[in-house]
Enzyme design. Structure first.
Site, PDB file in Angstrom:
ATOM      1  CD  GLU A  22     -12.467 -32.099  26.919  1.00  0.00           C
ATOM      2  OE1 GLU A  22     -12.017 -31.844  25.794  1.00  0.00           O
ATOM      3  OE2 GLU A  22     -12.460 -33.251  27.401  1.00  0.00           O
ATOM      4  CG  HIS A  38      -9.312 -34.680  26.164  1.00  0.00           C
ATOM      5  ND1 HIS A  38     -10.563 -35.121  26.561  1.00  0.00           N
ATOM      6  CD2 HIS A  38      -8.551 -35.792  26.051  1.00  0.00           C
ATOM      7  CE1 HIS A  38     -10.552 -36.428  26.692  1.00  0.00           C
ATOM      8  NE2 HIS A  38      -9.348 -36.868  26.385  1.00  0.00           N
ATOM      9  CB  CYS A  95     -11.221 -38.588  24.032  1.00  0.00           C
ATOM     10  SG  CYS A  95      -9.864 -39.675  24.493  1.00  0.00           S
TER      11      CYS A  95
HETATM   12  N1  GLN Z   1     -10.090 -39.899  27.676  1.00  0.00           N
HETATM   13  C1  GLN Z   1     -10.802 -40.749  26.964  1.00  0.00           C
HETATM   14  O1  GLN Z   1     -11.882 -40.436  26.485  1.00  0.00           O
HETATM   15  C2  GLN Z   1     -10.266 -42.150  26.822  1.00  0.00           C
HETATM   16  C3  GLN Z   1     -11.017 -42.939  25.781  1.00  0.00           C
HETATM   17  C4  GLN Z   1     -10.816 -44.421  25.879  1.00  0.00           C
HETATM   18  N2  GLN Z   1     -11.283 -44.918  27.140  1.00  0.00           N
HETATM   19  C5  GLN Z   1      -9.364 -44.756  25.607  1.00  0.00           C
HETATM   20  O2  GLN Z   1      -8.621 -45.051  26.505  1.00  0.00           O
HETATM   21  O3  GLN Z   1      -8.961 -44.708  24.490  1.00  0.00           O
END
Ligand code: GLN
Length: 229
Positions: A196, A194, A86
């Site tokens: 994790e 994600h 992410c």
């Molecule tokens: N969960 C995250 O890592 C979000 C990544 C980034 N802040 C976005 O909104 O795209």
């Protein structure tokens, strides 16, 4: 084998990454602050999700200048495993360790829900414990997960089998439904979903677990240690 979880001001998935390593593979893992200038003790580096530097300018655009990023580039060069999740994926593209860029979701909305991914390439250090074509459930949580690259780069990604995951049901407008890519050598992987957050059925899915077991299996194979169950 030792894992590092990088921490930038504004990271918020660092603890999830740490726990995922601790609970799925039980290998030593440390938090490493963004000012660190030595990653030599680590074999795998996790660049976690979050809102580093408040996503100012562009997600990852400031973090990529953090001192630790020079060390991440060195580690990548040395063939160590780098996994950006992410915001971590956004940082790796900003740092030029992966091609392309992440733009605002087509809907202009933050999307936070489970997503179904297809494992397009299971021949990477991160995905060998999946079947090719396997569909897995991994949550997304991002506002800027719309992967973009030009046609030529997209063709290169396809030719070199660098597209590792695609979405079944594109949530953000990414070109080619891309959810995750790796570098040409295969030791640097970035993905918006994600894994994790999907390491235990109590979390709704344990389909992310195989990423962590794949990394450690690959490391053990090259370092002559026992295999992972
Ligand atoms: N969960 C995250 O890592 C979000 C990544 C980034 N802040 C976005 O909104 O795209």
């Amino acid at each position: 084998m030792r894992f590092a979880v990088l921490v930038f001001p504004g990271s918020n998935c660092d603890i999830d990454c740490y726990k995922a390593v601790e609970q799925t593979v039980g290998e030593p893992v440390d938090y490493v602050w963004h000012t660190a200038t030595d990653l030599s003790p680590y074999d795998a580096i996790l660049v976690p999700g979050g809102f580093s530097y408040g996503d100012y300018l562009r997600c990852g655009a400031i973090s990529r200048f953090a001192p630790v990023m020079n060390e991440v580039a060195k580690a990548a060069e040395q063939g160590k495993f780098i996994l950006g999740i992410c915001n971590g994926f956004q940082i790796l593209t900003e740092a030029g360790l992966l091609p392309g860029a992440l733009r605002r979701n087509e809907s202009m909305k933050f999307r936070c829900h489970d997503s179904v991914l297809k494992v397009v390439n299971n021949d990477t250090p991160f995905t060998r414990h999946y079947e090719e074509g396997q569909e897995i459930v991994i949550p997304i949580a991002h506002g800027e997960g719309n992967y973009y690259c030009d046609e030529e780069t997209l063709q290169k990604l396809r030719d070199n089998k660098q597209i590792v995951f695609t979405y079944s049901g594109n949530p953000n407008g990414s070109v080619g439904d891309i959810a995750g890519i790796c570098n040409e050598r295969g030791n640097v992987l970035g993905m918006m979903p994600h894994p994790e957050r999907a390491v235990n059925s109590l979390l709704g899915s344990e389909d992310g677990k195989a990423m962590f077991t794949s990394i450690i299996q690959t490391w053990r194979d090259t370092h002559g240690a026992a295999s992972v169950r």
